[in-house]
Scaffold this active site. Sequence first.
Site, PDB file in Angstrom:
ATOM      1  N   GLY A  28      46.187  80.259  29.968  1.00  0.00           N
ATOM      2  CA  GLY A  28      46.046  78.827  30.237  1.00  0.00           C
ATOM      3  C   GLY A  28      44.638  78.515  30.694  1.00  0.00           C
ATOM      4  N   ASN A  29      44.429  77.333  31.207  1.00  0.00           N
ATOM      5  CA  ASN A  29      43.122  76.978  31.752  1.00  0.00           C
ATOM      6  C   ASN A  29      43.307  75.992  32.898  1.00  0.00           C
ATOM      7  OD1 ASN A  29      42.784  74.104  30.721  1.00  0.00           O
ATOM      8  ND2 ASN A  29      43.176  75.204  28.810  1.00  0.00           N
ATOM      9  N   ARG A  30      42.192  75.604  33.524  1.00  0.00           N
ATOM     10  CA  ARG A  30      42.270  74.871  34.790  1.00  0.00           C
ATOM     11  C   ARG A  30      42.330  73.354  34.634  1.00  0.00           C
ATOM     12  NH1 ARG A  30      37.909  77.686  38.634  1.00  0.00           N
ATOM     13  NH2 ARG A  30      38.278  75.726  39.735  1.00  0.00           N
TER      14      ARG A  30
END
Length: 214
Positions: A28-30
């Site tokens: 995933g990412n932020r």
Amino acid sequence: MSVSLAGRRIVVSAGPTYEDIDPVRFIGNRSSGKMGFAVAAAAARRGAQVMLIAGPVHLPTPEGVQRIDVRSAQQMRDAVFAQLPADAYIGAAAVADYRPRTPLSGKLKKTGETLALELVRTPDILAELGTHALRPRRLVGFAAETDDIAHYARGKLVRKRLDLIAANRVGQPGSGFESDENALVVYAHDGEQALGPAPKTELADGLLDLVFPD
Ligand code: C5P
């Protein structure tokens, strides 16, 4: 005085995508989704019919906005294309560029000292829209960059056949993914405009002014 968007159909994507490795892990990412949710809320306040395609985020649905929740880049792509035709697509989602080639059906076991995951490209939603027969008349991308913002943003504007790209610097306090504030530089083919630093809700209105000048 802001331009009314009554009668316009706008599709907005927001948040990250999660690409599954196995039933308990993902890449995933932020991205928090705040910028995209702010754009959707601002467009709805101006009377647009807004469809928000949201990745996994912890945000309430803005008033007057319709929402579809998705998880992966492929699901986001399919949900966006199912909404066409639309007057505008604003791609604020931080779509994963790669996913594991084959998500495992059982939990990956710890064996060797190293582990190699094979990743393959995900569909580029914006780039695909750019050449699609039902390309929305206004196509807007976001670019989160750590350096050389203008160069990379302008490259994406041309390569993905966008009308506008809103670039922001990530990795600095007071801007980027998890912040409530941000600063954008919006590039068009014939110029650029800086917006903010300002709360994302205010930036959303400034961006819509550029997307729909009249
Ligand atoms: O190339 P990059 O990922 O930096 O471009 C960012 C822009 O492209 C964002 O607007 C994002 O929503 C969009 N994008 C997309 N599909 C992808 C990757 C990015 O629509 N697979």
